[in-house]
Motif scaffolding. Sequence first.
Motif, short mmCIF file in Angstrom:
data_model
loop_
_atom_site.label_atom_id
_atom_site.label_comp_id
_atom_site.label_asym_id
_atom_site.label_seq_id
_atom_site.Cartn_x
_atom_site.Cartn_y
_atom_site.Cartn_z
N SER A 195 1.00 -1.16 -0.16
CA SER A 195 -0.05 -0.01 0.04
C SER A 195 0.82 1.27 -0.02
CB SER A 195 -0.99 0.04 1.12
OG SER A 195 -0.23 -0.26 2.49
N GLN A 199 1.99 1.81 -3.49
CA GLN A 199 0.94 2.40 -4.20
C GLN A 199 0.90 4.09 -3.96
OE1 GLN A 199 -1.06 1.20 -6.51
NE2 GLN A 199 -0.02 -0.63 -6.20
N ALA A 210 -2.74 9.32 0.56
CA ALA A 210 -3.52 8.64 -0.39
C ALA A 210 -4.69 9.26 -0.57
CB ALA A 210 -4.05 7.22 0.58
N GLU A 211 -5.43 9.91 0.13
CA GLU A 211 -6.63 10.98 -0.12
C GLU A 211 -6.38 11.81 -1.26
OE1 GLU A 211 -7.65 12.18 3.27
OE2 GLU A 211 -9.06 10.35 3.98
N ARG A 212 -5.05 12.62 -1.35
CA ARG A 212 -4.73 13.52 -2.11
C ARG A 212 -4.44 12.80 -3.53
NH1 ARG A 212 -1.66 15.61 2.11
NH2 ARG A 212 0.37 14.85 1.16
N LYS A 213 -3.94 11.81 -3.50
CA LYS A 213 -3.69 11.03 -4.68
C LYS A 213 -4.94 10.52 -5.32
CE LYS A 213 1.20 9.52 -4.29
NZ LYS A 213 1.52 10.04 -5.62
N GLN A 214 -5.90 10.11 -4.65
CA GLN A 214 -7.02 9.62 -5.11
C GLN A 214 -7.82 10.85 -5.74
OE1 GLN A 214 -10.04 8.55 -2.08
NE2 GLN A 214 -10.56 6.50 -3.21
N GLN A 215 -7.74 12.00 -5.08
CA GLN A 215 -8.60 13.25 -5.83
C GLN A 215 -7.93 13.55 -7.03
OE1 GLN A 215 -8.33 16.00 -2.58
NE2 GLN A 215 -9.81 15.09 -1.18
N LEU A 259 -6.30 11.68 -9.16
CA LEU A 259 -6.51 10.55 -10.04
C LEU A 259 -7.96 10.88 -10.69
CD1 LEU A 259 -5.64 8.10 -11.62
CD2 LEU A 259 -6.44 6.66 -9.75
N ALA A 260 -8.85 11.07 -9.49
CA ALA A 260 -10.17 11.09 -10.00
C ALA A 260 -10.17 12.30 -11.26
CB ALA A 260 -11.30 11.43 -8.90
#
Length: 246
Positions: free
Chosen positions: A5, A8, A80-85, A87-88
């Motif tokens: 993780s 990632q 991780a949340e920043r990367k998710q945002q 990526l979205a």
Amino acid sequence: MKVDSLHQLGLDDREIGIYRALLRLGPASIRDVAAAAGVNRGTTYETLKQLATKGVVNYFPRGKRRVFQAEDPDQLLRLAERKQQALAQAMEQLRTEVIPELKQSRAVFSPGNVRFYEGDDGVEMVLRDILSSTRTDPERGYAVISTKTLREHLYRPFPNFTRQRESLGIRVRVIAVGEGGDEAEYAERKWLPSADTADASYIAIYPPKVAMITLADENYPVVVIIDSAAIASTQQILFDTLWQLL
């Protein structure tokens, strides 16, 4: 500790090792971190700067030296949340701007518009491509011409294809050459009479693509996908005409 993780999140093994060493040490100098992590000082300093950029390490002056300390591990979740945002946002930009622009600049037709595959992996690729393409199409449907001799080989690599198609509400019209074929939701079927010895063939029309599957020696699948709106449109006209006549 499992580090998949963390990988990632864009952290490599050296960064993870130095971060963990810094967690154990508390506020520490570059020399102390390097010794604890077993990494030379120059590499440790560059790695600490990278970790600071990623927001999981900070530093402050202590006299003439710079002291580093690890952020609380909860900061990894925020990373991780920043990367998710991000990526979205990237996916949305790809969908609405980048991909349409790239498609407009693509040559009308080139050898790259024709792809060849072999074996069960190629068959599975076609079936997954049908699902991914038609699920975003407003018509949510495609057309198939399939011979009896190929049907038993078609879903071997993707046995739950029909279940996934039904769950997505994707419609299919099938002209079956030869008897047989199972009833399924969102599926219409018409038949063409044929001898049992008819050559194995499967043609899927899902504009702007046409996929063709046949069997080589020893029932080995061979797959061709043609990405051409003109060819797909012509095949669709032929299919629709035949469909109305049956």
